[in-house]
Design an enzyme around this catalytic site. Structure first.
Site, PDB file in Angstrom:
ATOM      1  N   GLU A  28     -13.831 -35.565  22.194  1.00 29.17           N
ATOM      2  CA  GLU A  28     -14.700 -36.196  23.040  1.00 29.17           C
ATOM      3  C   GLU A  28     -15.906 -36.728  22.124  1.00 29.17           C
ATOM      4  OE1 GLU A  28     -16.675 -33.860  25.957  1.00 29.17           O
ATOM      5  OE2 GLU A  28     -18.106 -35.422  26.583  1.00 29.17           O
ATOM      6  N   LYS A  39     -21.080 -26.745  30.982  1.00 27.10           N
ATOM      7  CA  LYS A  39     -20.224 -27.474  30.184  1.00 27.10           C
ATOM      8  C   LYS A  39     -20.553 -28.234  28.819  1.00 27.10           C
ATOM      9  CE  LYS A  39     -17.310 -31.052  29.185  1.00 27.10           C
ATOM     10  NZ  LYS A  39     -17.175 -32.188  28.477  1.00 27.10           N
ATOM     11  N   ASP A  59      -9.826 -18.195  19.974  1.00 27.65           N
ATOM     12  CA  ASP A  59      -9.128 -18.437  21.177  1.00 27.65           C
ATOM     13  C   ASP A  59     -10.454 -18.913  22.200  1.00 27.65           C
ATOM     14  OD1 ASP A  59      -8.375 -18.087  23.901  1.00 27.65           O
ATOM     15  OD2 ASP A  59      -7.340 -16.170  23.250  1.00 27.65           O
ATOM     16  N   HIS A  99     -22.788 -42.813  23.976  1.00 27.39           N
ATOM     17  CA  HIS A  99     -21.452 -42.637  24.013  1.00 27.39           C
ATOM     18  C   HIS A  99     -20.506 -43.786  23.695  1.00 27.39           C
ATOM     19  CE1 HIS A  99     -21.388 -38.767  26.202  1.00 27.39           C
ATOM     20  NE2 HIS A  99     -20.130 -38.666  26.047  1.00 27.39           N
TER      21      HIS A  99
HETATM   22  P1  NAD Z   1      -4.871  -8.989  15.352  1.00 28.12           P
HETATM   23  O1  NAD Z   1      -4.144  -7.971  15.984  1.00 28.12           O
HETATM   24  O2  NAD Z   1      -3.956 -10.303  14.815  1.00 28.12           O
HETATM   25  O3  NAD Z   1      -5.852  -8.429  14.069  1.00 28.12           O
HETATM   26  C1  NAD Z   1      -6.791  -7.371  14.476  1.00 28.12           C
HETATM   27  C2  NAD Z   1      -6.226  -6.418  13.451  1.00 28.12           C
HETATM   28  O4  NAD Z   1      -6.608  -6.759  12.231  1.00 28.12           O
HETATM   29  C3  NAD Z   1      -7.031  -5.155  13.668  1.00 28.12           C
HETATM   30  O5  NAD Z   1      -6.524  -4.376  14.790  1.00 28.12           O
HETATM   31  C4  NAD Z   1      -7.086  -4.477  12.553  1.00 28.12           C
HETATM   32  O6  NAD Z   1      -5.922  -3.613  12.456  1.00 28.12           O
HETATM   33  C5  NAD Z   1      -6.790  -5.504  11.300  1.00 28.12           C
HETATM   34  N1  NAD Z   1      -8.167  -5.855  10.685  1.00 28.12           N
HETATM   35  C6  NAD Z   1      -8.211  -5.988   9.182  1.00 28.12           C
HETATM   36  N2  NAD Z   1      -9.265  -6.461   8.893  1.00 28.12           N
HETATM   37  C7  NAD Z   1     -10.068  -6.121   9.749  1.00 28.12           C
HETATM   38  C8  NAD Z   1     -11.566  -6.191  10.135  1.00 28.12           C
HETATM   39  N3  NAD Z   1     -12.402  -6.531   9.078  1.00 28.12           N
HETATM   40  N4  NAD Z   1     -12.091  -6.238  11.258  1.00 28.12           N
HETATM   41  C9  NAD Z   1     -11.229  -5.811  12.178  1.00 28.12           C
HETATM   42  N5  NAD Z   1     -10.002  -5.977  12.170  1.00 28.12           N
HETATM   43  C10 NAD Z   1      -9.338  -5.874  11.082  1.00 28.12           C
HETATM   44  O7  NAD Z   1      -5.827  -9.695  16.318  1.00 28.12           O
HETATM   45  P2  NAD Z   1      -7.092  -9.336  17.541  1.00 28.12           P
HETATM   46  O8  NAD Z   1      -8.179  -9.852  17.059  1.00 28.12           O
HETATM   47  O9  NAD Z   1      -6.666  -7.882  18.002  1.00 28.12           O
HETATM   48  O10 NAD Z   1      -6.489 -10.384  18.646  1.00 28.12           O
HETATM   49  C11 NAD Z   1      -6.664 -11.694  18.739  1.00 28.12           C
HETATM   50  C12 NAD Z   1      -5.673 -12.512  19.374  1.00 28.12           C
HETATM   51  O11 NAD Z   1      -5.383 -11.742  20.729  1.00 28.12           O
HETATM   52  C13 NAD Z   1      -6.181 -13.969  19.761  1.00 28.12           C
HETATM   53  O12 NAD Z   1      -5.083 -14.657  19.271  1.00 28.12           O
HETATM   54  C14 NAD Z   1      -5.975 -13.971  21.038  1.00 28.12           C
HETATM   55  O13 NAD Z   1      -5.605 -15.267  21.429  1.00 28.12           O
HETATM   56  C15 NAD Z   1      -5.016 -13.080  21.610  1.00 28.12           C
HETATM   57  N6  NAD Z   1      -5.335 -12.552  22.922  1.00 28.12           N
HETATM   58  C16 NAD Z   1      -6.161 -12.633  23.851  1.00 28.12           C
HETATM   59  C17 NAD Z   1      -6.126 -12.125  24.845  1.00 28.12           C
HETATM   60  C18 NAD Z   1      -7.479 -12.526  26.329  1.00 28.12           C
HETATM   61  O14 NAD Z   1      -8.495 -13.013  25.468  1.00 28.12           O
HETATM   62  N7  NAD Z   1      -7.298 -12.239  27.380  1.00 28.12           N
HETATM   63  C19 NAD Z   1      -5.169 -11.296  25.596  1.00 28.12           C
HETATM   64  C20 NAD Z   1      -4.102 -11.151  24.756  1.00 28.12           C
HETATM   65  C21 NAD Z   1      -4.032 -11.484  23.285  1.00 28.12           C
END
Ligand code: NAD
Length: 433
Positions: free
Chosen positions: A89, A274, A290, A387
């Site tokens: 945008e 928005k 996300d 714009h």
């Molecule tokens: P992930 O599982 O890829 O990474 C998280 C993992 O990284 C942790 O569980 C840990 O084991 C590790 N890690 C290493 N260093 C870390 C640090 N410094 N701090 C924290 N963890 C560390 O990702 P995630 O963040 O658990 O999940 C994110 C994804 O989940 C996004 O892609 C999102 O789109 C998706 N998701 C979102 C929803 C929703 O929002 N409703 C639902 C399902 C999935």
């Protein structure tokens, strides 16, 4: 470059005249300001490629390019910050930069984040005595926490993990249900996968404890324990514009009235919010976070007491516009797709944040800057003028303009104050003769 209190050098985000250059000149300006040339090269994009994208999503056939712009002028918690924004945008990056500039005179933005705490929900239906079962679940909290943390030793090593268990009996159109919440510190992750894994692992135990059927096991995007806040104050003088005959004080008061309009009317509040999300989603996109999760959380939070604005505008004791924002920001600097996309990695490097909490603070500051820059235009000259230049180019392209005529067709429409497809078509015919 500036020295901060730690003695480390930080770039000056002011980058005067940045908007005037070509993309190549702007990249050079970033290097001149002290940004690592490799980061700048990665920001140019194209490094993911179709093969890389094939590892990010399903049924991949290609990739979609977005422009990445750099919002200038941001000063956040005393540090100059260059903010990468990916958005299609027009005027969003310009408005964020302008908002940051108006706040710069009073030292920019102060942020505060409540901590990277996410909530996972476990739904139990057909629980024979849900209130009794609630107590049973709470009694077993220590065991549940231990079982949850066994799922993610890496998170625990980083100082995170499941910290608490809560239980709620809720009334639904299908009767009472017992909902167990896992309260999880996800450190630098967004936490979606991390907390979902914990919730799924605990499901059999919750069934055993409650005698019910466990069905859904997933995070809540109403991440109201992961709130990011930002504040700034703006001098009335900084709000003045040559385009309208309004004093800074009058513009300030109109902005407060614009906020009150949003606070009193959900039709307005939706558009007000928005405007905030214009900035927040653009930073989320640039860092491959996300944005659907952030959007869901923001609007659910805005609707808690009847849908209202996520920002607040007041006049402080010194007559300045006092601006604040508070909303859930669920973002990560690790995990998810954040490290799969080289351009997004470079965007995170440019932001130079130490943690997901710091990143959340940047999101809040950008949302606030975006919002009051938008309101400042709305209460004075209107937003269409800002714009127009890029919009006119879009209309010229839409009207079928050859590449070499786009700039001229757009400039003529802007000069005539008639930015319309029919006029673009006439001008293309005229200039092609
Ligand atoms: P992930 O599982 O890829 O990474 C998280 C993992 O990284 C942790 O569980 C840990 O084991 C590790 N890690 C290493 N260093 C870390 C640090 N410094 N701090 C924290 N963890 C560390 O990702 P995630 O963040 O658990 O999940 C994110 C994804 O989940 C996004 O892609 C999102 O789109 C998706 N998701 C979102 C929803 C929703 O929002 N409703 C639902 C399902 C999935």
């Amino acid at each position: 470059m500036n020295s901060d209190s730690t003695g480390l050098t930080r770039m000056d985000s002011r980058l005067s005249g940045f908007y005037k250059g070509s993309p190549a000149e702007r990249r050079q300006a970033l290097i001149d300001a002290g940004v690592d040339p490799e980061t700048v090269e990665s920001l140019r994009g194209g490094a993911l490629g179709v093969d890389g994208a094939d590892g990010v999503s399903e049924n991949v056939v290609g990739t979609l390019e977005y422009p990445i712009g750099i919002a200038t002028n941001f000063r956040i918690d005393g540090e100059d910050t260059l903010v990468p924004m990916a958005v299609e945008e027009t005027s969003v990056v310009a408005a964020a930069s302008f908002g940051a500039r108006m706040a710069r005179g009073t030292d920019g933005f102060t942020t505060d984040v409540s901590g990277p705490i996410m909530i996972a929900q476990i739904q139990a239906t057909d629980v024979p005595a849900p209130h009794h079962a609630k107590s049973t679940v709470l009694d077993a909290a220590d065991d549940l926490i231990e079982r949850a943390n066994e799922q993610d030793p890496v998170l625990v090593e980083h100082g995170g993990g499941c910290e608490d268990v809560q239980a709620r009996v809720i009334d639904t159109p299908r009767g009472e249900m017992l909902i167990t919440h896992l309260i999880v510190d996800v450190r630098d992750a967004m936490g979606g996968n991390a907390v979902n894994t914990m919730a799924e692992a605990l499901a059999p135990k919750i069934e055993e404890l409650t005698g019910g059927d466990v069905s859904l096991r997933i995070l809540s995007n109403l991440a109201d324990r992961r709130l990011a806040r930002a504040t700034c104050t703006v001098e009335p003088d900084a709000l003045e514009t040559d385009d309208v005959e309004l004093s800074g004080e009058e513009i300030r008061d109109r902005i407060v009235n614009a906020w009150a309009f949003a606070a009193g009317d959900p039709y307005r509040a939706a558009t007000h919010n928005k405007g905030i999300m214009n900035g927040i989603d653009a930073v989320a996109t640039a860092t491959f976070n996300d944005w659907r999760a952030i959007e869901a959380g923001a609007h659910a939070y805005a609707a808690q007491d009847g849908y209202g604005p996520l920002t607040t505008y007041e006049v402080d004791a010194d007559g300045r516009l006092a601006c604040s924002i508070e909303l859930p920001i669920q973002v990560g600097t690790v995990g998810g797709a954040t490290r799969l996309q080289p351009t997004a990695e470079a965007a995170l490097e440019l932001l130079d944040v130490d943690s997901a909490d710091d990143l959340a603070g940047v999101f809040a500051a950008v949302g606030l800057a975006q919002n009051f820059a938008g309101l400042r235009a709305l209460v004075s000259e209107g937003i269409q003028r800002g714009h127009m230049n890029l919009h006119a180019k879009n209309i010229a392209v839409q009207a079928g303009s050859p590449d070499d005529l786009v700039d001229e067709v757009a400039a003529r429409m802007v000069a005539e104050e008639t930015v319309r497809q029919d006029r673009a078509e006439e001008l293309i015919d005229e200039l092609s003769e």
